[in-house]
Design a protein around this motif. Structure first.
Motif, PDB file in Angstrom:
ATOM      1  N   SER A 107       0.834  -1.214   0.000  1.00 24.90           N
ATOM      2  CA  SER A 107       0.000   0.000   0.000  1.00 24.90           C
ATOM      3  C   SER A 107       0.861   1.255   0.000  1.00 24.90           C
ATOM      4  O   SER A 107       0.581   2.223  -0.725  1.00 24.90           O
ATOM      5  N   GLU A 108       1.908   1.240   0.788  1.00 23.95           N
ATOM      6  CA  GLU A 108       2.819   2.385   0.846  1.00 23.95           C
ATOM      7  C   GLU A 108       3.511   2.622  -0.496  1.00 23.95           C
ATOM      8  O   GLU A 108       3.632   3.765  -0.955  1.00 23.95           O
ATOM      9  N   SER A 109       3.925   1.527  -1.132  1.00 24.47           N
ATOM     10  CA  SER A 109       4.623   1.665  -2.412  1.00 24.47           C
ATOM     11  C   SER A 109       3.692   2.167  -3.498  1.00 24.47           C
ATOM     12  O   SER A 109       4.094   2.948  -4.369  1.00 24.47           O
ATOM     13  N   ILE A 110       2.427   1.739  -3.453  1.00 29.71           N
ATOM     14  CA  ILE A 110       1.447   2.212  -4.438  1.00 29.71           C
ATOM     15  C   ILE A 110       1.180   3.701  -4.257  1.00 29.71           C
ATOM     16  O   ILE A 110       1.139   4.464  -5.227  1.00 29.71           O
ATOM     17  N   ILE A 111       1.012   4.114  -3.022  1.00 27.45           N
ATOM     18  CA  ILE A 111       0.792   5.548  -2.753  1.00 27.45           C
ATOM     19  C   ILE A 111       1.987   6.371  -3.235  1.00 27.45           C
ATOM     20  O   ILE A 111       1.828   7.418  -3.860  1.00 27.45           O
ATOM     21  N   SER A 112       3.192   5.885  -2.971  1.00 28.00           N
ATOM     22  CA  SER A 112       4.388   6.620  -3.407  1.00 28.00           C
ATOM     23  C   SER A 112       4.466   6.690  -4.928  1.00 28.00           C
ATOM     24  O   SER A 112       4.924   7.695  -5.484  1.00 28.00           O
ATOM     25  N   SER A 113       3.993   5.644  -5.619  1.00 25.48           N
ATOM     26  CA  SER A 113       4.012   5.663  -7.092  1.00 25.48           C
ATOM     27  C   SER A 113       3.051   6.708  -7.641  1.00 25.48           C
ATOM     28  O   SER A 113       3.307   7.303  -8.692  1.00 25.48           O
ATOM     29  N   PHE A 114       1.949   6.953  -6.945  1.00 27.88           N
ATOM     30  CA  PHE A 114       0.988   7.974  -7.381  1.00 27.88           C
ATOM     31  C   PHE A 114       1.591   9.377  -7.313  1.00 27.88           C
ATOM     32  O   PHE A 114       1.182  10.270  -8.062  1.00 27.88           O
ATOM     33  N   PHE A 115       2.550   9.546  -6.424  1.00 27.09           N
ATOM     34  CA  PHE A 115       3.211  10.847  -6.276  1.00 27.09           C
ATOM     35  C   PHE A 115       4.595  10.839  -6.934  1.00 27.09           C
ATOM     36  O   PHE A 115       5.415  11.727  -6.679  1.00 27.09           O
ATOM     37  N   SER A 118       8.248   6.695  -5.823  1.00 28.77           N
ATOM     38  CA  SER A 118       8.493   5.320  -5.377  1.00 28.77           C
ATOM     39  C   SER A 118       9.982   4.961  -5.420  1.00 28.77           C
ATOM     40  O   SER A 118      10.423   4.067  -4.704  1.00 28.77           O
ATOM     41  N   TYR A 121      11.061   5.811  -2.080  1.00 30.82           N
ATOM     42  CA  TYR A 121      10.490   4.869  -1.115  1.00 30.82           C
ATOM     43  C   TYR A 121      11.281   3.574  -1.087  1.00 30.82           C
ATOM     44  O   TYR A 121      11.654   3.082  -0.007  1.00 30.82           O
TER      45      TYR A 121
END
Length: 336
Positions: A107-115, A118, A121
């Protein structure tokens, strides 16, 4: 400026994505891994991206149509629909397959990819690309997407500044200085894989080829022998993919050699000889066209098949996964 679409560029994208797929699938023949240097496919994407984005900006600037807001909007419009779809499916599968701590990390990696962060991250969470632990991180591959988007945020402003002053000498000076300053970061061990300062030089080479392509093509000897250089380059590029492996420092000074080969292949050849004709074959071009979808889908699917041991040691199942990937990517291509 005329329409600059070139089928052979999509052919190069096809080589890039196929090499990455085979590398991450860890396909072996007669006990030997195929394309141990398939990670060079990402470097091919970087050079192509620098080249194409520069073409777009120059074309729109000459037509007085370039607007930075619209440029960034189109990038987001191209990237996010499929990224959101892949993220949603990955989260759903992860809910059933991953243990809680791994699901939180996903979940953290997906959120970082949106911004588009990643790469930071994964670096600061000590996720090493290419090792066994990294192979089961479903969104690890988005580090390269983040680097490209970070580049796109800053690069257009610099290019437009130079174009408004009609100074290609200024552009080349900035490119050379930027190349040298980022390329020298490769001497820093284990601290350069995920960061733009050690990857920007690959994008900048694509930019440099685009800016100076017409000058390069005025060299009669080079142009007359371009088809020969391309033939040599594509053969050597495939050799690099077979010879390079995880023991080769990457990115490093050794990365420069395949990047030079890619640069030769990307130069337009009006004669369209053997290499360009092969790269322009319809099925090859199609794979290149859906390469972004293929790139997004392949890593989560490979990661989940490793975690569940679905295709461990089974070449037939790995082949079925690759075929399924192409089918899924073809369908999701309609999202952008």
């Amino acid at each position: 400026m005329k329409n600059f679409y070139r089928a052979e560029i999509d052919g190069l994208r096809a080589i890039a994505i196929i090499s990455v797929l085979v590398y991450h699938a860890e396909i072996s023949l007669a006990g030997l891994k195929v394309f141990t240097g398939g990670y060079l496919g990402v470097d091919i994407f970087f050079v192509i991206s620098g080249y194409i984005i520069t073409k777009i900006i120059i074309k729109e600037h000459h037509e007085r149509k370039f607007e930075i807001n619209f440029f960034l909007y189109r990038r987001i419009r191209r990237i996010f629909p499929v990224l959101l779809l892949v993220a949603l499916i990955t989260l759903l599968l992860g809910w059933y397959i991953l243990v809680p701590t791994s699901y939180v990390q996903l979940s953290e990696s997906i959120i970082s990819s949106f911004f588009f962060s990643s790469n930071f991250y994964f670096n600061y969470s000590d996720q090493i690309y290419g090792n066994d632990n990294g192979l089961i991180k479903p969104f690890l591959h988005t580090w390269s997407l983040s680097i490209e988007e970070q580049f796109y945020i800053f690069f257009p402003f610099i290019l437009i500044y130079c174009l408004k002053r009609k100074s290609y000498d200024l552009i080349n000076s900035i490119l050379i200085l930027s190349f040298l300053s980022t390329f020298t970061f490769l001497i820093i061990p284990k601290e350069n894989f995920y960061f733009i300062y050690s990857r920007a030089w690959e994008l900048l080479i694509g930019v440099f080829i685009c800016i100076n392509e017409e000058k390069i093509k005025k060299n009669k000897f080079f142009v007359h022998n371009l088809h020969k250089f391309k033939l040599i380059s594509i053969v050597l590029l495939f050799l690099c993919m077979m010879i390079y492996d995880n023991e080769v420092a990457h990115p490093s000074y050794l990365t420069l050699f395949p990047i030079i080969l890619i640069s030769v292949l990307i130069i337009e050849d009006n004669k369209k000889k053997l290499v360009d004709k092969l790269l322009s074959v319809r099925i090859v071009v199609f794979v290149g066209i859906i390469s972004y979808s293929l790139y997004l889908w392949h890593y989560p699917i490979f990661a989940f098949t490793r975690i569940t041991e679905f295709a461990t040691g089974d070449i037939f199942k790995k082949f079925l996964i690759l075929v399924s990937l192409i089918a899924i990517s073809s369908l999701s291509y309609s999202f952008y």
